[in-house]
Design a protein around this motif. Structure first.
Motif, PDB file in Angstrom:
ATOM      1  N   ALA A 168     -15.192 -29.479 -15.461  1.00 17.13           N
ATOM      2  CA  ALA A 168     -14.759 -30.846 -16.426  1.00 17.13           C
ATOM      3  C   ALA A 168     -14.170 -30.307 -17.563  1.00 17.13           C
ATOM      4  CB  ALA A 168     -16.134 -31.188 -16.651  1.00 17.13           C
ATOM      5  N   ILE A 169     -13.272 -31.272 -17.965  1.00 11.11           N
ATOM      6  CA  ILE A 169     -12.475 -31.295 -19.145  1.00 11.11           C
ATOM      7  C   ILE A 169     -13.111 -32.405 -20.228  1.00 11.11           C
ATOM      8  CG2 ILE A 169     -10.417 -31.004 -20.507  1.00 11.11           C
ATOM      9  CD1 ILE A 169      -9.113 -29.751 -17.946  1.00 11.11           C
ATOM     10  N   GLU A 210      -5.268 -37.769 -13.762  1.00 12.46           N
ATOM     11  CA  GLU A 210      -4.596 -38.136 -12.479  1.00 12.46           C
ATOM     12  C   GLU A 210      -3.754 -36.789 -12.154  1.00 12.46           C
ATOM     13  OE1 GLU A 210      -3.568 -41.356 -10.998  1.00 12.46           O
ATOM     14  OE2 GLU A 210      -5.661 -41.475 -12.052  1.00 12.46           O
ATOM     15  N   ASN A 211      -3.521 -35.887 -13.007  1.00 11.58           N
ATOM     16  CA  ASN A 211      -2.910 -34.717 -12.484  1.00 11.58           C
ATOM     17  C   ASN A 211      -3.998 -33.649 -11.763  1.00 11.58           C
ATOM     18  OD1 ASN A 211      -2.159 -31.635 -13.366  1.00 11.58           O
ATOM     19  ND2 ASN A 211      -0.155 -32.786 -12.992  1.00 11.58           N
ATOM     20  N   LEU A 212      -4.975 -33.782 -12.041  1.00  8.72           N
ATOM     21  CA  LEU A 212      -6.187 -32.759 -11.360  1.00  8.72           C
ATOM     22  C   LEU A 212      -7.163 -33.338 -10.736  1.00  8.72           C
ATOM     23  CD1 LEU A 212      -7.051 -30.480 -14.817  1.00  8.72           C
ATOM     24  CD2 LEU A 212      -5.302 -30.133 -12.879  1.00  8.72           C
ATOM     25  N   VAL A 213      -7.349 -34.750 -10.581  1.00  2.32           N
ATOM     26  CA  VAL A 213      -8.555 -35.305  -9.941  1.00  2.32           C
ATOM     27  C   VAL A 213      -8.553 -34.789  -8.534  1.00  2.32           C
ATOM     28  CG1 VAL A 213      -7.330 -37.329  -9.226  1.00  2.32           C
ATOM     29  CG2 VAL A 213      -9.891 -37.197  -9.661  1.00  2.32           C
ATOM     30  N   GLY A 252     -10.416 -31.878  -7.780  1.00  2.00           N
ATOM     31  CA  GLY A 252     -11.943 -31.731  -8.115  1.00  2.00           C
ATOM     32  C   GLY A 252     -12.337 -31.474  -9.431  1.00  2.00           C
ATOM     33  N   ILE A 253     -11.320 -31.632 -10.186  1.00  2.00           N
ATOM     34  CA  ILE A 253     -11.509 -31.321 -11.853  1.00  2.00           C
ATOM     35  C   ILE A 253     -11.325 -32.625 -12.423  1.00  2.00           C
ATOM     36  CG2 ILE A 253     -10.584 -30.300 -13.856  1.00  2.00           C
ATOM     37  CD1 ILE A 253      -9.236 -27.947 -11.966  1.00  2.00           C
ATOM     38  N   ARG A 254     -12.488 -32.923 -13.086  1.00  2.00           N
ATOM     39  CA  ARG A 254     -12.480 -34.308 -13.961  1.00  2.00           C
ATOM     40  C   ARG A 254     -12.249 -34.081 -15.187  1.00  2.00           C
ATOM     41  NH1 ARG A 254     -17.104 -36.399 -14.674  1.00  2.00           N
ATOM     42  NH2 ARG A 254     -18.451 -34.242 -14.493  1.00  2.00           N
TER      43      ARG A 254
END
Length: 289
Positions: A174-175, A209-212, A215-217
């Motif tokens: 997560a970020i 949008e780039n990472l979803v 599996g990275i929120r």
């Protein structure tokens, strides 16, 4: 200045900022309010601006929930605060390291991640809180140096940190970025700061949008007026401090431990169906988005 160069003003150009919590008479409330429930057990987090204010409250709450924490801070004057935060994390039974440097430097951003992974073993959560603000009544008062410095600290650093972190992030990571109520309602004396917060919100949504699909929120928190060292140490005009936060519907500024739970929610599995979103602990100010 070329694209590859980094603006590096002397730290003493703003001698009162970002400020030390240890020197405040009315110290912010950072203590977690409840027992932990292992929502971050086995996780490692980087918290920028983790020496004091919202960052300290986040580090304290994350450690109570089971996370090890890398505390990133800027200046020598904040070392006492950073060591205090480190002791708070360790008193919760977790590991902590302190990393001092200028996040406006891409090289330091890389060092943060190298040392975090080397010393704490992994990286699961990136919390981008560190920032600066300089009040000016007129746009004509904003110097080129201040404009570059504010954007470099507040938004360039997030790009640098995410770029450095990306190889270490995996499904379930997560970020969480710190934007501001000023992005939504404006602030007539914080033109450059508010502009960076707008950039952070757009960055958050686009990065999600780039990472979803990996599996990275990616989410954000947009605090209202919060009692931290940033404000009495130059982030607000001295003549405005007696009224700081009183224009919110709740009639007071918030405390860091009233904001930290929003970061925890976005860091843990409680928010597993949320990405690209912004939470608003702001004392009741109604905003759109």
């Amino acid at each position: 200045m070329t694209d590859s160069e980094t603006f590096q003003p002397e730290i003493n150009e703003e001698p009162r900022m970002p400020g030390a919590e240890a020197g405040m008479d009315d110290k912010p409330d950072w203590e977690p309010r409840f027992r932990g429930s292992d929502r971050l057990a086995g996780k490692t987090a980087i918290v920028t601006g983790g020496d004091s204010g919202i960052g300290r409250a986040v580090a304290a709450l994350f450690s109570r929930e089971g996370a090890d924490v890398a505390i990133v801070y800027l200046a020598d004057e904040e070392t006492k605060d950073a060591e205090k935060t480190k002791s708070i994390v360790e008193n919760e039974g977790r590991r902590a390291i302190c990393l001092q440097g200028d996040l406006g430097s891409q090289d330091f951003a890389k060092e943060v991640f190298t040392r975090t992974v080397d010393e704490l073993g992994q990286l699961d959560i990136l919390v981008n809180i560190a920032g600066e603000q300089h009040p000016d009544d007129s746009i004509e008062d904003i110097t080129e140096e201040q404009l570059r410095r504010t954007f470099q600290t507040n938004i360039f650093s997030m790009f640098y940190l995410v770029q450095a972190a990306r190889p270490h992030l995996r499904e379930g990571s997560a970020i969480i970025n710190c934007t501001s109520v000023t992005m939504y309602k404006g602030a007539d004396n914080l033109l450059d700061y508010s502009a960076t917060k707008g950039a952070i919100t757009a960055f958050t949504r686009s990065l999600s949008e780039n990472l979803v699909d990996k599996g990275i929120r990616v989410n954000a928190v947009a605090p209202g007026p919060i009692w931290t060292p940033l404000n009495p140490y130059g982030g607000q005009p001295p003549e405005d401090m007696d009224e700081f936060g009183k224009n919110t519907p709740m009639g007071r500024p918030g405390q860091p431990n009233e904001v930290a739970p929003a970061f925890l929610f976005l860091a843990c599995e409680d928010s597993s169906y949320m990405s690209g979103q912004v939470l608003h602990p702001n004392g009741g100010i109604i905003v759109n988005g």
